[in-house]
Write an enzyme that holds these catalytic residues in place. Structure first.
Site, PDB file in Angstrom:
ATOM      1  N   GLN A 239       7.973  -3.952  -0.019  1.00 24.94           N
ATOM      2  CA  GLN A 239       8.369  -4.702   1.197  1.00 24.94           C
ATOM      3  C   GLN A 239       9.831  -4.402   1.589  1.00 24.94           C
ATOM      4  O   GLN A 239      10.305  -3.325   1.295  1.00 24.94           O
ATOM      5  CB  GLN A 239       8.112  -6.213   1.020  1.00 24.94           C
TER       6      GLN A 239
ATOM      7  N   ARG B  39       1.715  -1.185  15.529  1.00 21.97           N
ATOM      8  CA  ARG B  39       2.873  -1.978  15.075  1.00 21.97           C
ATOM      9  C   ARG B  39       3.836  -2.154  16.246  1.00 21.97           C
ATOM     10  O   ARG B  39       3.904  -1.287  17.128  1.00 21.97           O
ATOM     11  CB  ARG B  39       3.603  -1.260  13.946  1.00 21.97           C
TER      12      ARG B  39
ATOM     13  N   GLY C 127       9.965  14.508   7.994  1.00 25.20           N
ATOM     14  CA  GLY C 127       8.541  14.787   8.160  1.00 25.20           C
ATOM     15  C   GLY C 127       7.777  14.054   7.071  1.00 25.20           C
ATOM     16  O   GLY C 127       8.374  13.592   6.096  1.00 25.20           O
TER      17      GLY C 127
ATOM     18  N   GLY D  68       0.820  -1.215   0.000  1.00 28.92           N
ATOM     19  CA  GLY D  68       0.000   0.000   0.000  1.00 28.92           C
ATOM     20  C   GLY D  68       0.849   1.259   0.000  1.00 28.92           C
ATOM     21  O   GLY D  68       1.818   1.342   0.736  1.00 28.92           O
ATOM     22  N   HIS D  69       0.543   2.207  -0.851  1.00 28.56           N
ATOM     23  CA  HIS D  69       1.203   3.500  -0.743  1.00 28.56           C
ATOM     24  C   HIS D  69       0.237   4.624  -1.115  1.00 28.56           C
ATOM     25  O   HIS D  69      -0.680   4.444  -1.893  1.00 28.56           O
ATOM     26  CB  HIS D  69       2.500   3.576  -1.556  1.00 28.56           C
TER      27      HIS D  69
ATOM     28  N   GLY E 250      -5.461  -0.449  11.403  1.00 23.02           N
ATOM     29  CA  GLY E 250      -5.326   0.461  12.546  1.00 23.02           C
ATOM     30  C   GLY E 250      -4.629  -0.195  13.731  1.00 23.02           C
ATOM     31  O   GLY E 250      -4.484   0.403  14.795  1.00 23.02           O
TER      32      GLY E 250
ATOM     33  N   THR F 140      -0.997 -10.326   4.082  1.00 19.81           N
ATOM     34  CA  THR F 140      -1.964  -9.297   3.709  1.00 19.81           C
ATOM     35  C   THR F 140      -3.236  -9.915   3.123  1.00 19.81           C
ATOM     36  O   THR F 140      -4.175  -9.186   2.816  1.00 19.81           O
ATOM     37  CB  THR F 140      -1.358  -8.341   2.661  1.00 19.81           C
TER      38      THR F 140
HETATM   39  P1  IMP Z   1       2.229 -11.372   2.071  1.00 18.35           P
HETATM   40  O1  IMP Z   1       3.180 -10.528   1.309  1.00 18.35           O
HETATM   41  O2  IMP Z   1       0.811 -10.864   2.015  1.00 18.35           O
HETATM   42  O3  IMP Z   1       2.324 -12.833   1.719  1.00 18.35           O
HETATM   43  O4  IMP Z   1       2.642 -11.275   3.619  1.00 18.35           O
HETATM   44  C1  IMP Z   1       3.817 -11.902   4.096  1.00 18.35           C
HETATM   45  C2  IMP Z   1       4.494 -11.056   5.159  1.00 18.35           C
HETATM   46  O5  IMP Z   1       4.977  -9.861   4.579  1.00 18.35           O
HETATM   47  C3  IMP Z   1       3.563 -10.617   6.298  1.00 18.35           C
HETATM   48  O6  IMP Z   1       4.300 -10.612   7.502  1.00 18.35           O
HETATM   49  C4  IMP Z   1       3.170  -9.216   5.903  1.00 18.35           C
HETATM   50  O7  IMP Z   1       2.833  -8.425   7.034  1.00 18.35           O
HETATM   51  C5  IMP Z   1       4.471  -8.744   5.277  1.00 18.35           C
HETATM   52  N1  IMP Z   1       4.234  -7.660   4.301  1.00 18.35           N
HETATM   53  C6  IMP Z   1       3.757  -7.768   3.044  1.00 18.35           C
HETATM   54  N2  IMP Z   1       3.701  -6.575   2.457  1.00 18.35           N
HETATM   55  C7  IMP Z   1       4.176  -5.685   3.355  1.00 18.35           C
HETATM   56  C8  IMP Z   1       4.406  -4.271   3.306  1.00 18.35           C
HETATM   57  O8  IMP Z   1       4.166  -3.590   2.293  1.00 18.35           O
HETATM   58  N3  IMP Z   1       4.927  -3.719   4.460  1.00 18.35           N
HETATM   59  C9  IMP Z   1       5.233  -4.446   5.575  1.00 18.35           C
HETATM   60  N4  IMP Z   1       5.039  -5.761   5.639  1.00 18.35           N
HETATM   61  C10 IMP Z   1       4.519  -6.376   4.542  1.00 18.35           C
END
Ligand code: IMP
Length: 467
Positions: free
Chosen positions: A238, A341, A454, A39-40, A338, A127
């Site tokens: 990621q 973390r 920021g 997500g961005h 929400g 996700t």
């Molecule tokens: P997946 O990519 O949905 O298979 O998730 C696998 C792992 O990667 C999980 O621990 C997710 O929380 C983490 N993950 C996937 N995409 C992101 C991201 O954009 N930011 C942080 N963690 C991510």
């Protein structure tokens, strides 16, 4: 000329902001791995755009490419493109014929497997976008590639082979009737395993991809642009520690966010990527979503931090209070859920590992403003494992979990006006913040190219212009 952007930690390092700043001078922005798990938010012309698959540069009039290393959910792709068009933009996005397709059954199986693991420490906290199951089918030689959608015969043959396997996996292995698996946002779960319905829907996506001229051989397309003198940015999603090869397996995503992925995931040679800049994006502290080890953790989140049953909203110990403060100041809550973390100090052995795996030529350090106002700022400089000092992450995740961090403390820095500092330049950062950044430069033997001070676009100190 190319610039590759790589997350150095566990994702959520603030890559989007840096892609945004450096992407201004790019002509093409290509993703090389992952899918709609990234997500961005892009703010452009006073408007906010939320994207999970389309490269952010497409909002700013750049050519966006989804490379062959990506897994593409065509439903998400067209939803995002249609939404951008409805808002008056004209995004130019190309998709590699060799990228793999995420089908609804991949998403359903992602959910089923996570649910099956939910009572164990093995739950990854995915996700739910079907990322892992799609890469599994790619490696298992039963996946469908984007180019196959434009060939109805191949599409039907492949679905007729694969879908019954997937239905049997759900029903006979996991014991879940696909008719009531529930929870798939794309509609009727039963349809996720219906060959005829899938064939009709995905053939239509294939037609659109072809008619809208979106299909490319990514390597050829990108090599031609580079030959013409274009600036190309490779946008990693990621982060290194959730890389399937270099991360803390099994708490990983199923692709390679590290710089090698920019070659295999686009079809360009290592020399092309290696000749360019490779920028490691670092957050000045650490955050983590979901389970898995975190040696420098300050305050836990129940359900995610192994063995922790405190309450992030009611911090009691000094380190829980620090975690709560950093979490609040840094907005460390899941964008969709929400959920708080997990928060910890910067883990320098993790960064040494990331710098070696990707060969960073420069660093961008974000959230330096978030730590402002603390009396002292600490880092995990090394670990102690079995009585020995170690400087990088051990490979077995269980060994990493056994590491005790050796902390180093720096004098804190006062709060400052991020936009003013960004306008004036690096020298106007508080001196103690610079000492912290210089420590990182020394330890990683890599210069700091940019500093995030920021959340706004104008709140980045740019020391090096890359293109
Ligand atoms: P997946 O990519 O949905 O298979 O998730 C696998 C792992 O990667 C999980 O621990 C997710 O929380 C983490 N993950 C996937 N995409 C992101 C991201 O954009 N930011 C942080 N963690 C991510």
């Amino acid at each position: 000329m190319t610039v590759t952007i790589v997350g150095a930690q566990l994702g959520d390092e603030g890559k989007g902001g840096i892609v945004d700043v450096y992407g201004d001078d790019a002509d093409v922005v290509a993703r090389y791995q992952g899918g709609d798990n990234a997500g961005h938010t892009v703010v452009h012309g006073g408007e906010e755009y939320k994207l999970s698959l389309v490269p952010s540069g497409a909002v700013r009039g750049k050519v966006g490419v989804l490379g062959n290393g990506c897994v593409v959910n065509p439903a998400t792709l067209f939803e995002e493109l249609d939404a951008l068009r409805q808002r008056g933009l004209d995004p130019d996005v190309r998709v590699a014929r060799r990228a793999h397709v995420i089908f609804p059954y991949h998403r359903v199986l992602d959910g089923i497997e996570e649910e099956a693991k939910s009572d164990t420490d093995d739950e990854v906290g995915t996700t739910g976008r079907g990322i892992g199951p799609t890469y599994e089918d790619k490696a298992g030689r039963r996946g469908l590639r984007i180019g196959d959608l434009a060939d109805p015969e191949v599409l039907r043959d492949r679905l007729e082979y694969t879908v019954p396997l997937k239905r049997a996996l759900a029903e006979d292995v996991f014991g879940v009737s696909v008719s009531d698996a529930g929870g798939d946002s794309e509609g009727d779960v039963d349809e996720a395993f219906d060959v005829d319905a899938l064939f009709e829907e995905y053939r239509e996506y294939g037609r659109r991809l072809r008619e809208e001229g979106m299909l490319v051989d990514a390597g050829d397309f990108l090599a031609d642009r580079i030959d013409e003198g274009a600036n190309v940015m490779f946008e990693g999603a990621q982060g290194t520690i959730i890389d399937i090869d270099h991360g803390n397996y099994p708490y990983v995503t199923s692709s390679n966010p590290t710089a090698g992925g920019a070659c295999t995931g686009t079809g360009l040679a290592p020399g092309v990527v290696g000749d360019g800049e490779v920028v490691g994006i670092v957050k000045a502290y650490l955050s983590r979503v979901g389970s898995g080890p975190m040696p420098t953790e300050l305050g836990g989140v129940p359900g995610d931090t192994p063995g922790y049953d405190g309450d992030p909203d009611d911090p009691r110990t000094e380190s829980e209070k620090l975690a709560a403060r950093i979490r609040e100041a840094g907005g460390e809550y899941g964008t969709v859920t929400g959920r708080p973390r997990r928060v910890g100090w910067l883990d320098v052995p993790m960064l040494r590992h990331a710098a070696r795996a990707s060969g960073f030529t420069g660093l961008a350090v974000n959230h330096v403003d978030t730590l402002a106002g603390l009396e002292e700022v600490t880092v995990g400089h090394s670990y102690t494992l079995d009585g020995e000092e170690v400087l990088t992450m051990p490979a077995p995740t269980e060994r990493w979990a056994a590491c005790e961090p050796n902390l180093r403390t720096f004098d804190g820095w006062p709060e400052f006006d991020g936009a003013a500092v960004a306008a004036e330049g690096y020298g106007s950062l508080p001196q103690n913040a610079r000492a912290y950044l210089e420590y990182l430069e020394d330890e990683l033997d890599t210069p700091v190219y940019a500093v995030g001070v920021g959340p706004g676009r104008e709140e980045t100190v740019v020391r090096e212009h890359l293109f």
